[in-house]
Write a protein that holds these residues in place. Structure first.
Motif, PDB file in Angstrom:
ATOM      1  N   GLY A   1     -14.358  15.964 -34.869  1.00  0.00           N
ATOM      2  CA  GLY A   1     -15.679  15.547 -35.285  1.00  0.00           C
ATOM      3  C   GLY A   1     -16.864  16.679 -34.763  1.00  0.00           C
ATOM      4  N   ALA A   2     -16.745  17.516 -33.809  1.00  0.00           N
ATOM      5  CA  ALA A   2     -17.669  18.290 -33.471  1.00  0.00           C
ATOM      6  C   ALA A   2     -17.618  19.553 -34.565  1.00  0.00           C
ATOM      7  N   GLY A   3     -16.184  19.694 -35.080  1.00  0.00           N
ATOM      8  CA  GLY A   3     -16.198  20.839 -35.850  1.00  0.00           C
ATOM      9  C   GLY A   3     -16.796  20.307 -37.296  1.00  0.00           C
ATOM     10  N   ILE A   4     -16.629  19.079 -37.845  1.00  0.00           N
ATOM     11  CA  ILE A   4     -17.208  18.386 -38.918  1.00  0.00           C
ATOM     12  C   ILE A   4     -18.838  18.514 -38.783  1.00  0.00           C
ATOM     13  N   ALA A   5     -19.294  18.476 -37.366  1.00  0.00           N
ATOM     14  CA  ALA A   5     -20.964  18.552 -37.392  1.00  0.00           C
ATOM     15  C   ALA A   5     -21.088  19.714 -37.595  1.00  0.00           C
ATOM     16  N   LEU A   6     -20.725  20.741 -37.086  1.00  0.00           N
ATOM     17  CA  LEU A   6     -20.858  22.203 -37.520  1.00  0.00           C
ATOM     18  C   LEU A   6     -20.972  22.762 -38.789  1.00  0.00           C
ATOM     19  N   THR A   7     -19.698  22.351 -39.420  1.00  0.00           N
ATOM     20  CA  THR A   7     -19.469  22.644 -40.882  1.00  0.00           C
ATOM     21  C   THR A   7     -20.605  21.986 -41.857  1.00  0.00           C
ATOM     22  N   GLY A   8     -20.535  20.570 -41.510  1.00  0.00           N
ATOM     23  CA  GLY A   8     -21.214  19.740 -42.452  1.00  0.00           C
ATOM     24  C   GLY A   8     -22.740  19.995 -42.416  1.00  0.00           C
ATOM     25  N   THR A   9     -23.286  20.411 -41.017  1.00  0.00           N
ATOM     26  CA  THR A   9     -24.709  20.713 -41.252  1.00  0.00           C
ATOM     27  C   THR A   9     -25.048  21.945 -41.852  1.00  0.00           C
ATOM     28  N   LEU A  10     -23.969  22.959 -41.752  1.00  0.00           N
ATOM     29  CA  LEU A  10     -24.328  24.327 -42.225  1.00  0.00           C
ATOM     30  C   LEU A  10     -24.113  24.273 -43.799  1.00  0.00           C
TER      31      LEU A  10
ATOM     32  N   VAL B   1     -26.004  27.991 -33.503  1.00  0.00           N
ATOM     33  CA  VAL B   1     -24.682  28.665 -33.364  1.00  0.00           C
ATOM     34  C   VAL B   1     -24.874  29.731 -34.710  1.00  0.00           C
ATOM     35  N   ALA B   2     -25.359  29.474 -35.822  1.00  0.00           N
ATOM     36  CA  ALA B   2     -25.321  29.931 -37.083  1.00  0.00           C
ATOM     37  C   ALA B   2     -26.488  31.104 -36.745  1.00  0.00           C
ATOM     38  N   ARG B   3     -27.470  30.793 -35.987  1.00  0.00           N
ATOM     39  CA  ARG B   3     -28.510  31.927 -35.611  1.00  0.00           C
ATOM     40  C   ARG B   3     -27.936  32.983 -34.840  1.00  0.00           C
ATOM     41  N   ARG B   4     -26.848  32.798 -34.217  1.00  0.00           N
ATOM     42  CA  ARG B   4     -26.360  33.572 -33.148  1.00  0.00           C
ATOM     43  C   ARG B   4     -25.225  34.506 -33.915  1.00  0.00           C
ATOM     44  N   VAL B   5     -24.462  33.780 -34.560  1.00  0.00           N
ATOM     45  CA  VAL B   5     -23.187  34.143 -35.092  1.00  0.00           C
ATOM     46  C   VAL B   5     -23.325  34.407 -36.731  1.00  0.00           C
ATOM     47  N   GLY B   6     -24.148  33.873 -37.349  1.00  0.00           N
ATOM     48  CA  GLY B   6     -24.129  33.730 -38.830  1.00  0.00           C
ATOM     49  C   GLY B   6     -23.511  32.337 -39.409  1.00  0.00           C
TER      50      GLY B   6
ATOM     51  N   ARG C   1     -15.794  36.116 -46.800  1.00  0.00           N
ATOM     52  CA  ARG C   1     -16.651  36.425 -45.917  1.00  0.00           C
ATOM     53  C   ARG C   1     -17.814  37.214 -46.317  1.00  0.00           C
ATOM     54  N   ARG C   2     -17.212  38.309 -47.233  1.00  0.00           N
ATOM     55  CA  ARG C   2     -18.369  39.459 -47.462  1.00  0.00           C
ATOM     56  C   ARG C   2     -19.451  38.840 -48.263  1.00  0.00           C
ATOM     57  N   GLY C   3     -19.009  37.832 -49.329  1.00  0.00           N
ATOM     58  CA  GLY C   3     -20.119  37.244 -50.399  1.00  0.00           C
ATOM     59  C   GLY C   3     -20.598  36.448 -49.689  1.00  0.00           C
ATOM     60  N   ILE C   4     -20.255  35.574 -48.749  1.00  0.00           N
ATOM     61  CA  ILE C   4     -21.022  34.273 -48.112  1.00  0.00           C
ATOM     62  C   ILE C   4     -22.041  34.782 -47.189  1.00  0.00           C
TER      63      ILE C   4
ATOM     64  N   ALA D   1     -20.070  30.513 -38.323  1.00  0.00           N
ATOM     65  CA  ALA D   1     -20.308  29.153 -37.689  1.00  0.00           C
ATOM     66  C   ALA D   1     -19.574  28.039 -38.534  1.00  0.00           C
ATOM     67  N   VAL D   2     -19.678  28.348 -39.952  1.00  0.00           N
ATOM     68  CA  VAL D   2     -18.744  27.157 -40.755  1.00  0.00           C
ATOM     69  C   VAL D   2     -17.300  27.542 -40.431  1.00  0.00           C
ATOM     70  N   ALA D   3     -16.906  28.657 -40.251  1.00  0.00           N
ATOM     71  CA  ALA D   3     -15.363  28.872 -39.991  1.00  0.00           C
ATOM     72  C   ALA D   3     -14.926  28.299 -38.548  1.00  0.00           C
ATOM     73  N   SER D   4     -15.911  28.445 -37.513  1.00  0.00           N
ATOM     74  CA  SER D   4     -15.686  27.687 -36.410  1.00  0.00           C
ATOM     75  C   SER D   4     -15.475  26.246 -36.341  1.00  0.00           C
TER      76      SER D   4
END
Length: 405
Positions: free
Chosen positions: A115-124, A73-78, A192-195, A82-85
């Protein structure tokens, strides 16, 4: 006048750090708010100990199985999007679970979405920390995110029962943590600009792989360490409060005990990664953390009523430090933020997928044994491989990304 003169300057680093800390605060409230309410939930919905263990297991299993997807997901949208999602999913899941009432499917569905959201944010997040913080301060960045996670978890544990009393039930208490996710999202949009600038600059020139580092011995060693550590952590999180409620404690007092457990994690989770910046060989810190946590497990097992607050303190200090150090090593043993994300995804896939069965397995043990003593004996036994893995995590290990791994 050129278009460049109209550009908005990126946010100062401290603003980026504050936003990261707010996002991290949403990664444990889902799980920490449940144990003090477990008996109420179980009584209202007629769930067994095994079923309650599955409810705790579900987000952990998501964190494992969905971790590789986070990298894609991060590869496709950054990384920023991805963390925001991920935190948006946490928000939706908390709302759904909070409105579950007497609906078992809604309770489990909300837990899965969050839990899916935690997986996405926590991994990145470890990769974002590596991009935002300089190498010699990466431990501080890890400590701040860990402290935020555990601080919010401590508040969720301590406040679960009082909020249920004040708001009219356990579902309203669970819902009360949704606004924190909303605040985190607002802060994330503000930076968002800084990240985007930080993560792009860190990976734009490395041309490295996005694949998980399956061939890396370092990655497998870290995955093994995090597997046994996470098994203990999530099992302790699920069953410490019910253990003492079975000894006659009120739900409110058990919630306060959980607050000591998570509060100790807050302190050790801040201190241990900061020490990691100053200690070249992490094995000293890893072994101390393991011994602290193991002492707490043995105490709850053999003498639960002798010094419960001390056992909770030792458990929290040891497990908080052990997990925070593991997160710090996911940054230390990676060359770039992309490599850190790959390493984190692989380690989370292995460790959380296995550790997710810890709470449910412990619940099954309690159902069969009719008491929690065997549960804590099992957790003390699992500490042995954690210490053995810690002794091998020395400074000479190859970093992921340094040899194509």
């Amino acid at each position: 006048m050129t278009s460049a003169s109209h550009r908005v300057a990126p946010a100062p680093r401290w603003v980026l750090v504050a936003a990261i800390v707010l996002m991290a605060a949403n990664l444990r409230t889902l799980m920490a708010s449940l144990p003090p309410l477990a008996e109420s939930v179980r009584d209202d919905l007629g769930l067994s100990s095994l079923a309650m263990g599955v409810l705790t297991t579900l987000p952990v299993l998501c964190m494992g199985l969905l971790a590789p997807g986070a990298v894609q997901v991060a590869r496709r949208v950054g990384p920023w999007a991805a963390v925001a999602s991920g935190v948006a999913c946490v928000l939706v899941g908390l709302v759904l679970r909070g409105f579950a009432g007497s609906s078992v499917p809604a309770l489990y569905a909300g837990t899965f979405v969050a839990g899916a959201g935690i997986a996405l944010t926590g991994t990145l997040l470890p990769g974002v920390v590596k991009a935002v913080f300089p190498a010699h301060r990466s431990g501080l960045g890890t400590g701040l995110t860990m402290g935020s996670m555990m601080g919010a978890a401590a508040l969720a544990s301590a406040g679960a029962v009082p909020l249920a009393d004040a708001l009219g039930g356990w579902s309203a208490s669970m819902l009360s943590w949704a606004p924190l996710a909303g605040v985190g999202l607002l802060a994330w949009f503000a930076v968002r600009r800084g990240i985007r600038a930080s993560t792009t600059a860190d990976t734009a020139s490395d041309g490295g792989s996005h694949a998980l580092p399956w061939r890396s011995a370092t990655a497998w060693l870290l995955a093994g360490y995090l597997t046994v550590q996470s098994w203990q952590f999530y099992s302790s999180l699920a069953w410490l409060a019910p253990t003492y409620e079975s000894h006659g404690w009120t739900a409110r007092d058990a919630g306060l005990l959980m607050a000591v457990f998570t509060g100790a994690q807050l302190v050790s989770g801040l201190v241990a990664p900061a020490l990691l910046d100053k200690v070249p060989d992490a094995r000293v810190l890893l072994v101390v953390a393991g011994l602290l946590g193991g002492s707490g497990e043995v105490g709850v097992w053999l003498a639960p009523d002798a010094a419960p607050w001390v056992w909770a303190l030792l458990l929290g200090a040891g497990q908080g430090a052990a997990f925070a150090l593991g997160l710090g090593l996911l940054v230390r043993y990676a060359v770039t933020s992309r490599d850190s994300a790959r390493l984190t995804a692989m380690c989370f896939l292995v460790s959380y997928s296995v550790a997710a069965f810890g709470p449910a397995a412990s619940g099954a043990v309690e159902d069969l044994a009719g008491g929690f003593g065997p549960v804590w004996a099992l957790l003390a036994l699992v500490m042995v491989p954690q210490l053995l893995a810690a002794l091998r995590l020395g400074p000479s290990l190859a970093r992921v990304g340094s040899d194509g791994g």
